[in-house]
Design a protein around this motif. Structure first.
Motif, PDB file in Angstrom:
ATOM      1  N   TYR A 115       0.851  -1.211  -0.041  1.00  0.00           N
ATOM      2  CA  TYR A 115      -0.156  -0.005   0.083  1.00  0.00           C
ATOM      3  C   TYR A 115       0.927   1.257   0.014  1.00  0.00           C
ATOM      4  O   TYR A 115       0.424   2.457   0.107  1.00  0.00           O
ATOM      5  N   LYS A 120      -4.342   2.882  -0.484  1.00  0.00           N
ATOM      6  CA  LYS A 120      -5.710   2.618  -0.737  1.00  0.00           C
ATOM      7  C   LYS A 120      -6.362   4.156  -1.125  1.00  0.00           C
ATOM      8  O   LYS A 120      -5.826   4.954  -1.027  1.00  0.00           O
ATOM      9  N   LYS A 125      -1.274   4.256   3.578  1.00  0.00           N
ATOM     10  CA  LYS A 125      -0.110   3.867   3.157  1.00  0.00           C
ATOM     11  C   LYS A 125       0.655   2.910   3.973  1.00  0.00           C
ATOM     12  O   LYS A 125       0.722   3.404   5.254  1.00  0.00           O
TER      13      LYS A 125
END
Length: 212
Positions: A115, A120, A125
């Protein structure tokens, strides 16, 4: 009554195995942290924490995902019962630490969700790894899953704030606040990039690869 007692004892043993798995992983990470602090000029690990899902949270997730309520099924399908979070200084450190941890002989990396490279939609993150680690009991060896979350200080600050807001609004965050959070995530990302560049300039080092 006897069946209820057996279920409680089985659940306690099940959860205890995950606690043991956390301790195994925490020991490995703390060894690395201590080594870097004493034998190297720089330590990528700022701090480490862990968490174990409550039985209530575990069962709620299983029901939500329609997972059979057996210990075997829970173990195979809920891979984040045990969690360890590593907060590091820079984005490149996250990949560096993941590589070091994954290269240990008794740790198997089962899955990676990046991430950092692919945040997302809300701006979250972090680098997530599912690892499998053996725990050595008196009469058996159990291979347990642990979720590792590796993130920078800036990512951790953002995620902590987002988590508090998420529960304050009972999962229904207003669109205006979601937009502010996403903007804040972008600011945190720019800060990470700038601080890493400054660090590289000060150290006079070639940047480590940031690919997993």
């Amino acid at each position: 009554m006897n069946e209820g007692k057996q279920l409680r004892e089985g659940l306690a043993r099940f959860m205890l195995n995950y606690q043991f798995a956390i301790e195994e992983v925490m020991t490995k990470i703390n060894i690395l942290k201590t080594e870097f602090e004493h034998l190297h000029d720089y330590s990528p690990i700022e701090h480490v924490s862990s968490r174990l899902k409550s039985p209530e949270s575990l069962l709620e997730k299983a029901r939500r995902r329609d997972i059979p309520l057996t210990f075997e099924s829970l173990s195979a399908n809920v891979l984040d019962v045990a969690g360890v979070r590593i907060v590091c200084s820079f984005q490149s450190d996250a990949y560096w630490l993941a590589k070091m941890i994954g290269s240990q002989q008794d740790i198997t990396v089962v899955a990676i969700k990046d991430y950092i490279a692919n945040p997302k939609p809300n701006g979250y993150k972090s680098l997530h790894l599912i690892v499998r680690v053996p725990i050595f009991l008196s009469e058996s060896i159990q291979n347990m899953h642990v979720e590792l979350q590796i993130r920078t200080v800036a990512m951790d600050f953002w995620a902590s704030l987002e988590h508090k807001i998420y529960y304050k609004y009972d999962h229904a965050i207003p669109a205006s606040i979601l937009a502010e959070l996403k903007d804040a995530a972008a600011v945190a990302s720019r800060l990470d990039t700038k601080m890493e560049r400054i660090h590289e300039d000060v150290q006079g080092k070639i940047p480590r690869s940031t690919s997993s």
